[in-house]
Design a protein around this motif. Structure first.
Motif, PDB file in Angstrom:
ATOM      1  N   GLU A   1       0.817  -1.217   0.000  1.00  0.00           N
ATOM      2  CA  GLU A   1       0.000   0.000   0.000  1.00  0.00           C
ATOM      3  C   GLU A   1       0.845   1.258   0.000  1.00  0.00           C
ATOM      4  N   LEU A   2       1.928   1.261   0.761  1.00  0.00           N
ATOM      5  CA  LEU A   2       2.765   2.450   0.866  1.00  0.00           C
ATOM      6  C   LEU A   2       3.429   2.794  -0.468  1.00  0.00           C
ATOM      7  N   SER A   3       3.941   1.789  -1.148  1.00  0.00           N
ATOM      8  CA  SER A   3       4.655   2.011  -2.409  1.00  0.00           C
ATOM      9  C   SER A   3       3.729   1.961  -3.622  1.00  0.00           C
ATOM     10  N   GLU A   4       2.503   1.440  -3.380  1.00  0.00           N
ATOM     11  CA  GLU A   4       1.546   1.251  -4.481  1.00  0.00           C
ATOM     12  C   GLU A   4       2.208   0.477  -5.625  1.00  0.00           C
ATOM     13  N   ILE A   5       2.939  -0.563  -5.246  1.00  0.00           N
ATOM     14  CA  ILE A   5       3.687  -1.357  -6.214  1.00  0.00           C
ATOM     15  C   ILE A   5       2.768  -2.017  -7.245  1.00  0.00           C
ATOM     16  N   TYR A   6       1.507  -2.192  -6.886  1.00  0.00           N
ATOM     17  CA  TYR A   6       0.548  -2.809  -7.807  1.00  0.00           C
ATOM     18  C   TYR A   6       0.291  -1.934  -9.033  1.00  0.00           C
ATOM     19  N   THR A   7       0.635  -0.634  -8.962  1.00  0.00           N
ATOM     20  CA  THR A   7       0.437   0.249 -10.116  1.00  0.00           C
ATOM     21  C   THR A   7       1.673   0.302 -11.017  1.00  0.00           C
ATOM     22  N   ALA A   8       2.791  -0.242 -10.544  1.00  0.00           N
ATOM     23  CA  ALA A   8       4.052  -0.162 -11.294  1.00  0.00           C
ATOM     24  C   ALA A   8       3.987  -0.807 -12.676  1.00  0.00           C
ATOM     25  N   PRO A   9       3.325  -1.965 -12.839  1.00  0.00           N
ATOM     26  CA  PRO A   9       3.300  -2.585 -14.171  1.00  0.00           C
ATOM     27  C   PRO A   9       2.716  -1.704 -15.268  1.00  0.00           C
ATOM     28  N   LEU A  10       1.864  -0.742 -14.904  1.00  0.00           N
ATOM     29  CA  LEU A  10       1.302   0.144 -15.926  1.00  0.00           C
ATOM     30  C   LEU A  10       2.397   0.904 -16.665  1.00  0.00           C
ATOM     31  N   ASN A  11       3.493   1.198 -15.972  1.00  0.00           N
ATOM     32  CA  ASN A  11       4.613   1.886 -16.610  1.00  0.00           C
ATOM     33  C   ASN A  11       5.206   1.051 -17.741  1.00  0.00           C
ATOM     34  N   LEU A  12       5.164  -0.263 -17.584  1.00  0.00           N
ATOM     35  CA  LEU A  12       5.716  -1.144 -18.612  1.00  0.00           C
ATOM     36  C   LEU A  12       4.905  -1.068 -19.898  1.00  0.00           C
ATOM     37  N   PHE A  13       3.606  -0.846 -19.754  1.00  0.00           N
ATOM     38  CA  PHE A  13       2.763  -0.720 -20.947  1.00  0.00           C
ATOM     39  C   PHE A  13       3.027   0.606 -21.661  1.00  0.00           C
ATOM     40  N   ILE A  14       3.339   1.650 -20.890  1.00  0.00           N
ATOM     41  CA  ILE A  14       3.696   2.932 -21.509  1.00  0.00           C
ATOM     42  C   ILE A  14       5.003   2.781 -22.284  1.00  0.00           C
ATOM     43  N   ILE A  15       5.961   2.080 -21.685  1.00  0.00           N
ATOM     44  CA  ILE A  15       7.235   1.818 -22.363  1.00  0.00           C
ATOM     45  C   ILE A  15       7.002   0.978 -23.610  1.00  0.00           C
ATOM     46  N   LEU A  16       6.112  -0.007 -23.512  1.00  0.00           N
ATOM     47  CA  LEU A  16       5.782  -0.844 -24.666  1.00  0.00           C
ATOM     48  C   LEU A  16       5.260   0.006 -25.815  1.00  0.00           C
ATOM     49  N   LEU A  17       4.448   1.022 -25.504  1.00  0.00           N
ATOM     50  CA  LEU A  17       3.915   1.891 -26.546  1.00  0.00           C
ATOM     51  C   LEU A  17       5.049   2.638 -27.250  1.00  0.00           C
TER      52      LEU A  17
ATOM     53  N   ILE B   1      14.942   2.264 -13.907  1.00  0.00           N
ATOM     54  CA  ILE B   1      14.796   3.632 -13.381  1.00  0.00           C
ATOM     55  C   ILE B   1      13.331   3.933 -13.104  1.00  0.00           C
ATOM     56  N   ILE B   2      12.492   3.637 -14.084  1.00  0.00           N
ATOM     57  CA  ILE B   2      11.065   3.941 -13.958  1.00  0.00           C
ATOM     58  C   ILE B   2      10.440   3.212 -12.779  1.00  0.00           C
ATOM     59  N   LEU B   3      10.759   1.939 -12.621  1.00  0.00           N
ATOM     60  CA  LEU B   3      10.176   1.161 -11.529  1.00  0.00           C
ATOM     61  C   LEU B   3      10.637   1.665 -10.162  1.00  0.00           C
ATOM     62  N   CYS B   4      11.944   1.923 -10.026  1.00  0.00           N
ATOM     63  CA  CYS B   4      12.473   2.434  -8.750  1.00  0.00           C
ATOM     64  C   CYS B   4      11.904   3.812  -8.433  1.00  0.00           C
ATOM     65  N   PHE B   5      11.855   4.669  -9.447  1.00  0.00           N
ATOM     66  CA  PHE B   5      11.349   6.023  -9.242  1.00  0.00           C
ATOM     67  C   PHE B   5       9.862   6.006  -8.896  1.00  0.00           C
ATOM     68  N   HIS B   6       9.121   5.140  -9.560  1.00  0.00           N
ATOM     69  CA  HIS B   6       7.689   5.013  -9.298  1.00  0.00           C
ATOM     70  C   HIS B   6       7.426   4.657  -7.829  1.00  0.00           C
ATOM     71  N   LEU B   7       8.159   3.678  -7.329  1.00  0.00           N
ATOM     72  CA  LEU B   7       7.987   3.259  -5.937  1.00  0.00           C
ATOM     73  C   LEU B   7       8.391   4.367  -4.971  1.00  0.00           C
ATOM     74  N   SER B   8       9.521   5.022  -5.261  1.00  0.00           N
ATOM     75  CA  SER B   8      10.017   6.070  -4.358  1.00  0.00           C
ATOM     76  C   SER B   8       9.056   7.249  -4.295  1.00  0.00           C
ATOM     77  N   VAL B   9       8.490   7.634  -5.432  1.00  0.00           N
ATOM     78  CA  VAL B   9       7.572   8.776  -5.463  1.00  0.00           C
ATOM     79  C   VAL B   9       6.283   8.460  -4.715  1.00  0.00           C
ATOM     80  N   ASN B  10       5.770   7.253  -4.872  1.00  0.00           N
ATOM     81  CA  ASN B  10       4.554   6.882  -4.148  1.00  0.00           C
ATOM     82  C   ASN B  10       4.783   6.905  -2.641  1.00  0.00           C
ATOM     83  N   ILE B  11       5.919   6.390  -2.208  1.00  0.00           N
ATOM     84  CA  ILE B  11       6.253   6.413  -0.783  1.00  0.00           C
ATOM     85  C   ILE B  11       6.380   7.861  -0.309  1.00  0.00           C
TER      86      ILE B  11
END
Length: 304
Positions: free
Chosen positions: A13-29, A52-62
């Motif tokens: 919940e703190l890192s909202e890691i469950y939302t991280a995979p969405l970044n992979l779809f943006i990269i795929l595009l 970078i994107i995954l680490c940054f995503h988690l850090s920003v959510n926290i």
């Protein structure tokens, strides 16, 4: 008593890691666009960017949860809603997780810039700034009129562009026309992200007012915010037709248009009642369909 260790559920919940995979779809595009409108040349730079994107995503959510907790003036929000107060998390532990992921993102970012160009550095710094100051500072981005716009463009367009840039063999061909084309290609994702943030702020309007945040919803009201969400949802689907006409998207992406009436039907419950627990998940679900299927179908059309 503050807890010195995070359970997996708390980290989830703190890192909202469950939302991280969405970044992979943006990269795929971005990668798929490279294949469709230019040439594709995969390299280790792209893998580093994903890290970078995954680490940054988690850090920003926290960081956002930490700042929301620290600056909350609403006691109920601070103690019952925010994960840090509700779970009695130790601020020192929260900081440690934040700094770990942020330092990793920064180190990977510096290495990537050293291997590519200053363009990546500039976009990276803009992304870091928006991520950190989304909930920090005298006037955090999440309390401003343009909060949804700034964040959705940074996530939907910047990530798509960088992925495209790292996936082409001749990066010197990138010019104003290509940048504009990539913005057009990323627009369905940008609009979907905008809608997610808009719906979130619509549901949180009273709570945001109590905490001194004045987002777009504060100025236009819930009724107009709901109308805007529906308008942008329709626009995000119809825009795909324009992309195909401009030869910026594979013709197979037109298949997504059949989902528009289903999406509008799903959103009907939200338009009638805006609630964080009951109807906001409906918006997340419908917007996630676009954010996942559009890159996948674009990739299928681009590669095959």
């Amino acid at each position: 008593m503050s807890k010195e260790k995070l359970s997996f559920k708390q980290f989830w919940e703190l890192s909202e890691i469950y939302t991280a995979p969405l970044n992979l779809f943006i990269i795929l595009l971005g990668v798929s666009a490279a294949k469709f409108i230019q040439q594709l040349s995969l390299s280790k730079d792209l893998l580093i960017f994903i890290g970078i994107i995954l680490c940054f995503h988690l850090s920003v959510n926290i960081f956002n949860h930490w700042m929301d907790y620290q600056h909350a003036s609403d006691l109920h929000f601070k103690e019952k809603t925010n994960i840090i107060g509700r779970e009695h998390l130790s601020i020192s532990v929260v900081k440690r997780y934040f700094y770990t992921f942020m330092i990793l993102a920064a180190l990977f970012g510096l290495y990537l810039v050293s291997q590519t160009t200053i363009i990546i550095g500039i976009l990276g710094m803009l992304g870091f700034y928006i991520g950190l100051f989304y909930s920090y500072g005298k006037y955090p981005i999440n309390s401003l009129l343009l909060a949804e716009t700034i964040t959705s463009i940074a996530s939907g367009f910047f990530i798509t562009f960088i992925a495209f840039y790292l996936a082409i063999p001749h990066r010197e061909v990138v010019n104003t026309r290509i940048i504009l084309s990539l913005f057009f290609i990323s627009l369905p994702l940008v609009l979907s992200m905008f809608n997610n943030l808009l719906a979130n702020n619509t549901c949180d309007l009273e709570e945001d007012i109590n905490n001194g945040r004045k987002t777009l919803v504060y100025y236009i009201g819930k009724k107009h915010a709901v109308t805007l969400l529906l308008t942008l949802t329709i626009a995000s689907y119809l825009w795909i037709g324009i992309l195909v006409y401009l030869k910026l998207a594979p013709i197979v992406t037109l298949g997504l248009l059949i989902l528009l009436p289903i999406t509008l039907k799903e959103l009907k419950k939200y338009t009638q009642y805006q609630d964080k627990k009951e109807t906001f998940p409906v918006v997340l679900k419908t917007m996630s369909v676009m954010m996942v299927l559009y890159p996948i179908i674009y990739a299928l059309g681009g590669f095959f």
